[in-house]
Motif scaffolding. Structure first.
Motif, PDB file in Angstrom:
ATOM      1  N   PRO A 196     -14.310 -17.090  -4.863  1.00 45.20           N
ATOM      2  CA  PRO A 196     -15.670 -17.648  -4.946  1.00 45.20           C
ATOM      3  C   PRO A 196     -16.673 -16.780  -4.203  1.00 45.20           C
ATOM      4  O   PRO A 196     -16.307 -16.018  -3.301  1.00 45.20           O
ATOM      5  N   HIS A 197     -17.931 -16.906  -4.587  1.00 47.56           N
ATOM      6  CA  HIS A 197     -19.004 -16.215  -3.875  1.00 47.56           C
ATOM      7  C   HIS A 197     -19.553 -17.081  -2.735  1.00 47.56           C
ATOM      8  O   HIS A 197     -20.293 -16.586  -1.886  1.00 47.56           O
ATOM      9  N   ALA A 198     -19.216 -18.360  -2.755  1.00 47.61           N
ATOM     10  CA  ALA A 198     -19.637 -19.277  -1.697  1.00 47.61           C
ATOM     11  C   ALA A 198     -18.681 -20.463  -1.690  1.00 47.61           C
ATOM     12  O   ALA A 198     -18.050 -20.778  -2.705  1.00 47.61           O
ATOM     13  N   LEU A 203     -24.591 -28.806  -2.515  1.00 49.40           N
ATOM     14  CA  LEU A 203     -24.423 -28.221  -3.842  1.00 49.40           C
ATOM     15  C   LEU A 203     -25.764 -27.774  -4.412  1.00 49.40           C
ATOM     16  O   LEU A 203     -25.914 -26.679  -4.951  1.00 49.40           O
ATOM     17  N   GLN A 204     -26.742 -28.625  -4.288  1.00 45.71           N
ATOM     18  CA  GLN A 204     -28.065 -28.326  -4.840  1.00 45.71           C
ATOM     19  C   GLN A 204     -28.710 -27.129  -4.162  1.00 45.71           C
ATOM     20  O   GLN A 204     -29.498 -26.407  -4.783  1.00 45.71           O
ATOM     21  N   SER A 205     -28.363 -26.897  -2.896  1.00 40.11           N
ATOM     22  CA  SER A 205     -28.949 -25.754  -2.187  1.00 40.11           C
ATOM     23  C   SER A 205     -28.221 -24.453  -2.512  1.00 40.11           C
ATOM     24  O   SER A 205     -28.745 -23.371  -2.277  1.00 40.11           O
ATOM     25  N   PHE A 206     -27.013 -24.555  -3.074  1.00 42.86           N
ATOM     26  CA  PHE A 206     -26.176 -23.387  -3.316  1.00 42.86           C
ATOM     27  C   PHE A 206     -26.243 -22.862  -4.742  1.00 42.86           C
ATOM     28  O   PHE A 206     -26.259 -21.651  -4.967  1.00 42.86           O
ATOM     29  N   VAL A 207     -26.206 -23.749  -5.738  1.00 40.40           N
ATOM     30  CA  VAL A 207     -26.016 -23.303  -7.120  1.00 40.40           C
ATOM     31  C   VAL A 207     -27.339 -23.044  -7.828  1.00 40.40           C
ATOM     32  O   VAL A 207     -28.359 -23.664  -7.555  1.00 40.40           O
ATOM     33  N   ASN A 244     -31.070 -18.479   2.261  1.00 39.52           N
ATOM     34  CA  ASN A 244     -31.375 -18.927   0.889  1.00 39.52           C
ATOM     35  C   ASN A 244     -30.371 -18.374  -0.124  1.00 39.52           C
ATOM     36  O   ASN A 244     -30.741 -17.847  -1.182  1.00 39.52           O
ATOM     37  N   ILE A 245     -29.100 -18.494   0.194  1.00 36.90           N
ATOM     38  CA  ILE A 245     -28.048 -17.997  -0.682  1.00 36.90           C
ATOM     39  C   ILE A 245     -27.867 -18.935  -1.869  1.00 36.90           C
ATOM     40  O   ILE A 245     -27.710 -20.150  -1.700  1.00 36.90           O
ATOM     41  N   VAL A 246     -27.909 -18.384  -3.076  1.00 34.51           N
ATOM     42  CA  VAL A 246     -27.632 -19.160  -4.284  1.00 34.51           C
ATOM     43  C   VAL A 246     -26.638 -18.381  -5.140  1.00 34.51           C
ATOM     44  O   VAL A 246     -26.683 -17.155  -5.194  1.00 34.51           O
ATOM     45  N   VAL A 247     -25.735 -19.097  -5.792  1.00 37.28           N
ATOM     46  CA  VAL A 247     -24.725 -18.471  -6.632  1.00 37.28           C
ATOM     47  C   VAL A 247     -24.629 -19.250  -7.942  1.00 37.28           C
ATOM     48  O   VAL A 247     -25.061 -20.400  -8.035  1.00 37.28           O
TER      49      VAL A 247
END
Length: 258
Positions: free
Chosen positions: A198-200, A248-252, A126-129
């Protein structure tokens, strides 16, 4: 017409990694047995030292593989397992490719399975940045081969004519407030990552480039999206924009899009 590959099965990579772990264990034991007389002649402690080192490497690899399997099955795993898991993958992946060849399994099929496993592990965490810390990295082969505009130095040079996916990807990046870069290979990709920090990363590429890229940039988390090659490799390739946006939606965390 876009070529669509069937979704790879994660279990293929896991089975090959387990077989590779068994081979590595047997090989390590064989190496220790063969080296035992010579090492004992030098020092009585050397056989024990070599045995401890080999056992530690095998146990660490086994711990990493078990952690991957537990994560795939949906169990919560300790954060410390991530580094060990990737070390195990880096150690065993070349052997897994060789094992796959013995069973007449295509290398690309193994790589697709690996990418599926890697994506699952990243999503499981569940990584988000922040959007400004996310980089979309695309291969130059997505650009139409007859396009005269240089976009590897500055993607803003894209005229968004619709002949290739670069324009839509650039618009998507702007809507989400994320970085986007078009690269010609691993050297430029590493330079871009070093510059942007970047972080991801959301990487679009073929099986080979995604597999090597995911391992090269660790511990930066990477979600890989495979391109399709309706005109053959490295020529006017395509990508599913819906899959890119879903990633994108799962990351940011702070989405700029409306």
């Amino acid at each position: 017409m876009i070529e669509v590959a069937h979704r790879p099965r994660k279990r293929l990579f896991l089975i090959l990694i387990l077989i590779s772990l068994c081979i590595a264990t047997i090989s390590s034991y064989g190496l220790w047995i063969v080296s035992l007389p010579g090492l004992a002649n030098i020092s009585s402690y050397l056989p024990m030292i070599l045995g401890v080192i080999l056992a530690a490497v095998i146990l660490a690899a086994a711990f990493g593989v078990i952690g991957i399997i537990l994560a795939i099955l949906g169990f919560n795993t300790l954060g410390m397992f991530q580094g060990v898991a990737w070390s195990a993958i880096n150690l065993l992946f070349p052997l897994a490719i060789c094992v796959g060849k013995l069973f007449d399994v295509e290398k690309e099929r193994i790589e697709r399975s690996f990418i599926e496993v890697s994506n699952h592990l990243i999503k499981h965490k569940n990584i988000v940045v922040e959007s400004g810390k996310l980089l979309i990295m695309t291969p130059h082969c997505l650009q139409h081969e007859d396009c005269p505009h240089k976009i590897t130095r500055n993607v803003a040079n894209c005229r968004r004519c619709g002949l290739c996916p670069i324009g839509d990807l650039t618009t998507l990046a702007e809507n989400y407030g994320v970085h986007i870069a078009v690269v010609t290979g691993g050297t430029l990709a590493r330079k871009v990552i070093k510059t942007i920090r970047p972080h991801a990363v959301l990487a679009i590429a073929c099986e080979r480039d995604l597999t090597s890229g995911i391992q090269d940039v660790f511990p930066i988390p990477v979600i890989g999206v495979l391109n399709s090659r309706p005109h053959g490799p490295c020529c006017n390739t395509q990508v599913d924009l819906k899959k890119v946006e879903q990633a994108l939606q799962s990351f940011v965390t702070n989405k700029k899009h409306k």
